[in-house]
Design an enzyme around this catalytic site. Structure first.
Site, short mmCIF file in Angstrom:
data_model
loop_
_atom_site.label_atom_id
_atom_site.label_comp_id
_atom_site.label_asym_id
_atom_site.label_seq_id
_atom_site.Cartn_x
_atom_site.Cartn_y
_atom_site.Cartn_z
CE LYS A 104 6.64 -4.12 -6.62
NZ LYS A 104 7.82 -5.35 -6.24
CD GLU B 188 9.60 -5.85 2.49
OE1 GLU B 188 8.47 -5.92 2.94
OE2 GLU B 188 10.51 -4.57 1.83
CD GLU C 207 5.71 -9.07 -7.66
OE1 GLU C 207 4.95 -10.24 -8.04
OE2 GLU C 207 4.80 -9.01 -6.22
CD GLU D 49 1.03 -12.38 -3.53
OE1 GLU D 49 2.00 -13.07 -4.75
OE2 GLU D 49 2.33 -11.18 -3.51
C1 ISJ Z 1 2.71 -5.01 0.30
C2 ISJ Z 1 2.58 -6.89 1.43
O1 ISJ Z 1 3.86 -7.38 1.23
C3 ISJ Z 1 4.73 -6.53 0.27
C4 ISJ Z 1 5.37 -7.48 -0.57
C5 ISJ Z 1 5.18 -8.38 -1.35
C6 ISJ Z 1 5.37 -9.00 -2.50
O2 ISJ Z 1 3.84 -8.49 -3.43
O3 ISJ Z 1 5.20 -10.24 -2.69
C7 ISJ Z 1 6.13 -9.15 -0.56
C8 ISJ Z 1 6.14 -8.93 1.07
C9 ISJ Z 1 6.42 -7.41 1.16
O4 ISJ Z 1 6.85 -6.75 0.69
C10 ISJ Z 1 2.37 -7.36 2.53
O5 ISJ Z 1 2.37 -7.70 3.16
O6 ISJ Z 1 0.93 -6.02 2.88
#
Ligand code: ISJ
Length: 350
Positions: A101, A156, A200, A335
């Protein structure tokens, strides 16, 4: 936050984390260390010595009445096509088995006609994201009016230490929310059942448990659950544990945990070198850790996501997405766009 506060000595983020427990042991009861460590802990840290009010990392005067400045221009860095190409390249590396990952981020550089107001931004972020931790921390010289500030609403929890108890709430695996309640609920269920997102997420929990094991007993990590932000659903695992040795403070644990694969990847060193090589972005304190520690070794740290770096008329908004086998470059680009909405929505007063 009022007035400049001295930096914790040490230079790099890692050195500052390591220097914090001894510094606090020699300081008065009211002293805390508060601020940010960058994504790359070898880079200069922004941890400062402050007083107890710094326990709230968003504790700056809030001026909601002020309107946001008008936008003069915006520029994505890297360009969307380059981001998709980087994701495709990461997928090739994952296919070879070099890593499982990696999180790739991109940014949007917004220039306003007049300087951004940190209190105004922080006020909007906290009003719109009541469940998140609003952060507003100077990442370099706070006396300079063009100084850089890290501002955001992090959903988070990296780590909370209260006495012997530690708790974490890693997030990884995401799907956009819908304004339609039935569709919104369906998407939550879809995320909970998504094999790609579960993988993930599992990578993050495994790395966290491995980092905690030397320090904790009675570690508990139940099955992932849904976590809602206004823009996205995430998979979350509420992890808890008990410290074996009370001398281990929150900064010891942050140094061991950060960066988790929620913002880096796994294996960590491979992921970090892939990010350096193909991301094309200076992350600074984005995807770093923001929080505080007091003289008892207690503290609370969040992951610096859903944030931006403010400097005068310039604002850089960041967002990243976890890439694993099965990820789709266009979907990851979308996303990151949804993740940027947390900051973008806060730019206009309601
Ligand atoms: C890396 C980010 O978020 C992180 C990545 C995520 C994912 O890949 O699903 C979800 C939440 C966070 O831990 C961000 O918001 O920039």
């Amino acid at each position: 936050m009022s007035g400049p506060r001295p930096l914790v000595p040490g230079g790099s983020g890692l050195a500052q984390l390591r220097a914090t427990p001894a510094l606090l042991a020699d300081a008065g009861d009211d002293t805390v260390v508060c601020g940010a460590v960058p994504f790359d802990v070898a880079e200069p840290g922004a941890l400062r010595v402050g007083t107890a009010e710094f326990r709230n990392v968003g504790a700056i005067p809030v001026a909601r009445a002020r309107t946001a400045p008008l936008l003069a221009g915006s520029r994505p860095v890297p360009e969307p096509a380059r981001y998709r190409a980087a994701v495709a390249e990461a997928l090739r590396r994952i296919e070879t088995g070099a890593l499982a990952k990696v999180v790739l981020a991109r940014s949007l550089e917004l220039t306003a006609l007049s300087p951004w107001s940190v209190p105004q931004l922080a006020g909007e972020l906290s009003a719109r994201n009541p469940m998140a931790t609003t952060v507003a921390v100077p990442v370099d010289d706070p006396v300079d009016p063009a100084a850089r500030w890290l501002v955001g609403a992090s959903p988070e929890l990296l780590l909370r230490r209260r006495g012997p108890s530690v708790s974490l709430r890693p997030l990884a695996g995401s799907i956009p929310r819908s304004a339609d309640p039935a569709e919104d609920a369906r998407r939550g269920e879809q995320l909970l059942g998504s094999d790609k997102d579960r993988r993930e997420h599992a990578v993050v929990v495994e790395a966290i448990l491995e980092a905690l094991r030397p320090f904790c007993r009675q570690i508990n990590a139940p099955e992932p659950e849904l976590h809602a932000t206004p823009a996205l659903w995430h998979l979350a695992t509420p992890v808890t544990g008990l410290l074996i040795d009370r001398e281990v403070t929150s900064t010891h644990l942050v140094a061991a945990l950060h960066p988790t694969p929620a913002v880096g990847g796994t294996p960590r060193s491979e992921a970090l070198s892939v990010i350096r090589e193909i991301e094309g972005l200076d992350r600074g304190c984005y995807a770093g850790a923001v929080g505080w520690q007091d003289g008892d070794g207690d503290g609370e740290w969040v992951v610096a996501v859903r944030c931006g770096e403010v400097s005068g008329r310039r604002l850089r908004i960041f967002a990243g997405a976890g890439i694993v086998a099965g990820s789709d470059p266009a979907a990851e680009l979308a996303e990151t766009g949804v993740k940027m909405r947390t900051m973008l929505d806060a730019l206009s007063s309601r």
